[in-house]
Design an enzyme around this catalytic site. Structure first.
Site, mmCIF file in Angstrom:
data_model
loop_
_atom_site.group_PDB
_atom_site.id
_atom_site.type_symbol
_atom_site.label_atom_id
_atom_site.label_comp_id
_atom_site.label_asym_id
_atom_site.label_seq_id
_atom_site.Cartn_x
_atom_site.Cartn_y
_atom_site.Cartn_z
ATOM 1 N N SER A 52 4.264 -35.277 51.080
ATOM 2 C CA SER A 52 4.171 -33.955 50.446
ATOM 3 C C SER A 52 5.503 -33.479 49.895
ATOM 4 C CB SER A 52 3.746 -32.903 51.477
ATOM 5 O OG SER A 52 2.488 -33.166 51.980
ATOM 6 N N HIS A 70 0.168 -38.907 45.420
ATOM 7 C CA HIS A 70 0.059 -37.671 46.204
ATOM 8 C C HIS A 70 -1.297 -37.010 45.975
ATOM 9 C CE1 HIS A 70 1.395 -33.358 47.161
ATOM 10 N NE2 HIS A 70 1.151 -33.988 48.282
ATOM 11 N N GLU A 116 -1.271 -36.762 41.919
ATOM 12 C CA GLU A 116 0.063 -36.841 41.314
ATOM 13 C C GLU A 116 0.554 -38.274 41.463
ATOM 14 O OE1 GLU A 116 1.843 -32.350 41.748
ATOM 15 O OE2 GLU A 116 2.162 -33.674 43.443
ATOM 16 N N ASN A 134 3.379 -28.912 44.837
ATOM 17 C CA ASN A 134 4.024 -28.289 46.002
ATOM 18 C C ASN A 134 5.291 -27.525 45.641
ATOM 19 O OD1 ASN A 134 2.042 -29.001 47.752
ATOM 20 N ND2 ASN A 134 3.089 -30.785 48.580
HETATM 21 N N1 CAA Z 1 -15.803 -33.624 52.220
HETATM 22 C C1 CAA Z 1 -16.788 -33.573 51.308
HETATM 23 N N2 CAA Z 1 -17.134 -32.438 50.670
HETATM 24 C C2 CAA Z 1 -16.485 -31.311 50.997
HETATM 25 C C3 CAA Z 1 -15.443 -31.302 51.947
HETATM 26 C C4 CAA Z 1 -15.113 -32.512 52.571
HETATM 27 N N3 CAA Z 1 -14.130 -32.607 53.466
HETATM 28 N N4 CAA Z 1 -14.952 -30.030 52.029
HETATM 29 C C5 CAA Z 1 -15.663 -29.284 51.184
HETATM 30 N N5 CAA Z 1 -16.597 -30.049 50.550
HETATM 31 C C6 CAA Z 1 -17.526 -29.634 49.507
HETATM 32 C C7 CAA Z 1 -18.670 -28.860 50.070
HETATM 33 O O1 CAA Z 1 -19.744 -29.701 50.427
HETATM 34 C C8 CAA Z 1 -19.034 -27.925 48.932
HETATM 35 O O2 CAA Z 1 -19.864 -28.565 47.993
HETATM 36 P P1 CAA Z 1 -20.915 -27.706 47.125
HETATM 37 O O3 CAA Z 1 -20.152 -26.554 46.539
HETATM 38 O O4 CAA Z 1 -21.412 -28.645 46.101
HETATM 39 O O5 CAA Z 1 -21.942 -27.288 48.118
HETATM 40 C C9 CAA Z 1 -17.698 -27.702 48.216
HETATM 41 O O6 CAA Z 1 -16.843 -28.744 48.631
HETATM 42 C C10 CAA Z 1 -17.104 -26.359 48.588
HETATM 43 O O7 CAA Z 1 -16.989 -26.277 50.019
HETATM 44 P P2 CAA Z 1 -17.410 -25.008 50.893
HETATM 45 O O8 CAA Z 1 -18.645 -24.376 50.309
HETATM 46 O O9 CAA Z 1 -17.427 -25.438 52.322
HETATM 47 O O10 CAA Z 1 -16.199 -24.010 50.819
HETATM 48 P P3 CAA Z 1 -15.453 -23.385 49.584
HETATM 49 O O11 CAA Z 1 -16.319 -23.140 48.421
HETATM 50 O O12 CAA Z 1 -14.706 -22.261 50.189
HETATM 51 O O13 CAA Z 1 -14.403 -24.527 49.157
HETATM 52 C C11 CAA Z 1 -12.290 -25.559 49.324
HETATM 53 C C12 CAA Z 1 -13.533 -25.060 50.066
HETATM 54 C C13 CAA Z 1 -12.675 -26.742 48.451
HETATM 55 C C14 CAA Z 1 -11.304 -25.989 50.388
HETATM 56 C C15 CAA Z 1 -11.752 -24.394 48.408
HETATM 57 O O14 CAA Z 1 -11.603 -23.228 49.169
HETATM 58 C C16 CAA Z 1 -10.413 -24.737 47.794
HETATM 59 O O15 CAA Z 1 -10.324 -25.412 46.767
HETATM 60 N N6 CAA Z 1 -9.311 -24.223 48.431
HETATM 61 C C17 CAA Z 1 -7.954 -24.538 47.983
HETATM 62 C C18 CAA Z 1 -7.549 -25.888 48.538
HETATM 63 C C19 CAA Z 1 -6.171 -26.278 48.087
HETATM 64 O O16 CAA Z 1 -5.457 -25.572 47.409
HETATM 65 N N7 CAA Z 1 -5.803 -27.497 48.496
HETATM 66 C C20 CAA Z 1 -4.485 -28.021 48.252
HETATM 67 C C21 CAA Z 1 -3.601 -27.735 49.448
HETATM 68 S S1 CAA Z 1 -1.968 -28.277 49.181
HETATM 69 C C22 CAA Z 1 -2.048 -29.941 49.446
HETATM 70 O O17 CAA Z 1 -3.017 -30.535 49.810
HETATM 71 C C23 CAA Z 1 -0.790 -30.689 49.148
HETATM 72 C C24 CAA Z 1 0.175 -30.862 50.240
HETATM 73 O O18 CAA Z 1 0.972 -31.813 50.092
HETATM 74 C C25 CAA Z 1 0.288 -29.946 51.421
HETATM 75 P P1 NAD Z 2 -2.216 -36.310 60.138
HETATM 76 O O1 NAD Z 2 -1.350 -35.957 61.287
HETATM 77 O O2 NAD Z 2 -3.573 -35.696 60.032
HETATM 78 O O3 NAD Z 2 -2.431 -37.900 60.104
HETATM 79 C C1 NAD Z 2 -1.408 -38.832 60.254
HETATM 80 C C2 NAD Z 2 -2.020 -40.021 60.974
HETATM 81 O O4 NAD Z 2 -1.127 -41.134 60.888
HETATM 82 C C3 NAD Z 2 -2.262 -39.776 62.466
HETATM 83 O O5 NAD Z 2 -3.638 -39.955 62.737
HETATM 84 C C4 NAD Z 2 -1.395 -40.822 63.173
HETATM 85 O O6 NAD Z 2 -2.020 -41.384 64.321
HETATM 86 C C5 NAD Z 2 -1.229 -41.864 62.084
HETATM 87 N N1 NAD Z 2 -0.022 -42.684 62.216
HETATM 88 C C6 NAD Z 2 1.224 -42.277 62.522
HETATM 89 N N2 NAD Z 2 2.077 -43.328 62.511
HETATM 90 C C7 NAD Z 2 1.340 -44.413 62.171
HETATM 91 C C8 NAD Z 2 1.636 -45.793 61.979
HETATM 92 N N3 NAD Z 2 2.887 -46.258 62.114
HETATM 93 N N4 NAD Z 2 0.629 -46.629 61.624
HETATM 94 C C9 NAD Z 2 -0.631 -46.159 61.463
HETATM 95 N N5 NAD Z 2 -0.969 -44.859 61.635
HETATM 96 C C10 NAD Z 2 0.010 -43.999 61.970
HETATM 97 O O7 NAD Z 2 -1.354 -36.017 58.827
HETATM 98 P P2 NAD Z 2 -1.858 -35.732 57.341
HETATM 99 O O8 NAD Z 2 -2.025 -34.259 57.162
HETATM 100 O O9 NAD Z 2 -2.972 -36.652 57.030
HETATM 101 O O10 NAD Z 2 -0.552 -36.124 56.506
HETATM 102 C C11 NAD Z 2 -0.200 -37.456 56.267
HETATM 103 C C12 NAD Z 2 0.782 -37.532 55.117
HETATM 104 O O11 NAD Z 2 0.187 -36.945 53.948
HETATM 105 C C13 NAD Z 2 2.104 -36.794 55.338
HETATM 106 O O12 NAD Z 2 3.146 -37.488 54.709
HETATM 107 C C14 NAD Z 2 1.855 -35.454 54.647
HETATM 108 O O13 NAD Z 2 3.031 -34.843 54.211
HETATM 109 C C15 NAD Z 2 1.020 -35.895 53.466
HETATM 110 N N6 NAD Z 2 0.145 -34.862 52.886
HETATM 111 C C16 NAD Z 2 -0.467 -33.928 53.684
HETATM 112 C C17 NAD Z 2 -1.305 -32.983 53.102
HETATM 113 C C18 NAD Z 2 -2.010 -31.945 53.936
HETATM 114 O O14 NAD Z 2 -2.455 -30.927 53.400
HETATM 115 N N7 NAD Z 2 -2.174 -32.160 55.237
HETATM 116 C C19 NAD Z 2 -1.540 -32.991 51.714
HETATM 117 C C20 NAD Z 2 -0.924 -33.984 50.936
HETATM 118 C C21 NAD Z 2 -0.066 -34.890 51.531
#
Ligand code: CAA
Ligand code: NAD
Length: 298
Positions: A133, A154, A166, A204
């Site tokens: 991330s 990503h 990405e 991000n």
């Molecule tokens: N697997 C399969 N389908 C899924 C699912 C999953 N894990 N989660 C949700 N869905 C599907 C549902 O079945 C539903 O489908 P329908 O609309 O066709 O029925 C649809 O997705 C929407 O789900 P919900 O009705 O349960 O809930 P919602 O409408 O509130 O949507 C959400 C949920 C998709 C999470 C929406 O709220 C959303 O887009 N939120 C923003 C998420 C976001 O910004 N993510 C990025 C985070 S940052 C990141 O990931 C990067 C990082 O490095 C940290």
């Molecule tokens: P998580 O903690 O849910 O999963 C990580 C998994 O990796 C764990 O189940 C752990 O047992 C396993 N693991 C650790 N070391 C290992 C090894 N040496 N071999 C095999 N398995 C191993 O974490 P996550 O949220 O899935 O994040 C994973 C990566 O993805 C991180 O680099 C995070 O920054 C990135 N990421 C996270 C998100 C998010 O929203 N959570 C979104 C995009 C990217």
């Protein structure tokens, strides 16, 4: 088969390392697109957990896509699951793979060590990619010989739903590697964008400062959490408001990203530490995954 897909060297077998939140989603979308997938975890119990998460998510997808044809939906779930195998030895798993996508813990030293180990045993043509991330792909690749066959892939949470991928190229990523990563991303159903290896890539780098600003608004008492969320949902068209999204991403993750960037770029006030976030993390209130963050999910 399109001509590019039939091209010698196209990616057909992927090894996903880490079967947590992201890795299980990456394995799922890859297998659903017809790829052979090997999912690597640290033990069998975690592998089982990843498998059941994938199974549940596939059932949700099938229910939606095959609404009128449940038997076809069941077949889709079964066939997709049959393309996924599990392993606990990453070095053994990568011996016959075209692409490694790493989704383990967000820790530079652990990622570097994993890739250095795999570099010695993976076939020459195998492309290595990290789902990090916030960390530098160049630094993660620094202990590998195959810097030209290294990049970032990503994904976003929840992987089966979020349409973006990405695709990150470093200064060393070759044109051929980059092209193969883009083609693979499209094949697994994502819209791909090209990113340089800059902190947070595109999403991000914009999202994390926005979440931090929302927390600063709370700290100043400018508005309530509900009103901040309603404002961004109804006034800016976001699916979740920033406070809700911070709970969804997890406060440990956001804190880790901010702290890392603050250490590297202390002059940038956008990355300054947040007292509220630090407090929530120290209390174990990490957001939805622990049942409590800014909101309660119990
Ligand atoms: N697997 C399969 N389908 C899924 C699912 C999953 N894990 N989660 C949700 N869905 C599907 C549902 O079945 C539903 O489908 P329908 O609309 O066709 O029925 C649809 O997705 C929407 O789900 P919900 O009705 O349960 O809930 P919602 O409408 O509130 O949507 C959400 C949920 C998709 C999470 C929406 O709220 C959303 O887009 N939120 C923003 C998420 C976001 O910004 N993510 C990025 C985070 S940052 C990141 O990931 C990067 C990082 O490095 C940290
Ligand atoms: P998580 O903690 O849910 O999963 C990580 C998994 O990796 C764990 O189940 C752990 O047992 C396993 N693991 C650790 N070391 C290992 C090894 N040496 N071999 C095999 N398995 C191993 O974490 P996550 O949220 O899935 O994040 C994973 C990566 O993805 C991180 O680099 C995070 O920054 C990135 N990421 C996270 C998100 C998010 O929203 N959570 C979104 C995009 C990217």
């Amino acid at each position: 088969f399109s001509s590019s897909r039939a091209m010698a060297g196209a990616i057909k077998h992927v090894t996903v390392i880490g079967g947590g939140l992201m890795g299980s989603g990456i394995a799922q979308v890859s297998a659903a697109a017809g790829q052979k997938v090997c999912l690597v975890e640290t033990n069998d119990k975690l592998l089982e957990g990843a498998n059941s998460r994938i199974h549940e998510s596939l059932k949700r997808v099938a229910k939606k896509v095959y609404k009128e044809k449940p038997a076809e939906g069941d077949k889709f779930v079964e066939q997709t699951m049959s393309r996924i195998s599990g392993a606990t030895d990453a070095s053994e798993a990568v011996k016959n793979t075209d692409l490694v996508v790493e989704a383990i813990v967000e820790n530079m030293a652990i990622k570097q060590k994993l890739f250095a180990t795999l570099d010695a045993v993976a076939p020459k043509h195998t492309i290595f990619a990290s789902n990090t991330s916030s960390l530098s792909i160049t630094e993660i690749a620094s202990q590998c010989q195959r810097k030209d066959r290294f990049g970032g892939l990503h994904f976003f949470n929840p992987v089966p739903v979020m349409k973006l991928l990405e695709v990150v190229r470093t200064n060393d990523t070759s044109d051929d590697t980059f092209k193969k990563m883009m083609e693979w991303g499209q094949e697994v159903g994502k819209t791909c964008i090209t990113c340089k290896d800059t902190p947070g890539f595109v999403v991000n780098r914009l999202l994390v400062p926005m979440l931090a600003e929302a927390v600063r608004m709370l700290e100043r008492g400018d508005a309530s959490p509900r009103d901040i969320d309603t404002a961004m949902k109804l006034g800016a068209g976001h699916p979740m408001g920033p406070i809700e999204l911070a709970d969804y991403v997890g406060h440990d993750t956001t804190k880790f990203i901010l702290d890392g960037w603050h250490e590297k770029m202390p002059e940038n006030p956008l990355f300054n530490p947040l007292d509220t976030l630090n407090k929530l993390v120290s209390e174990g209130k990490l957001g939805m995954k622990t049942g409590e963050g800014f909101y309660s999910y119990k």
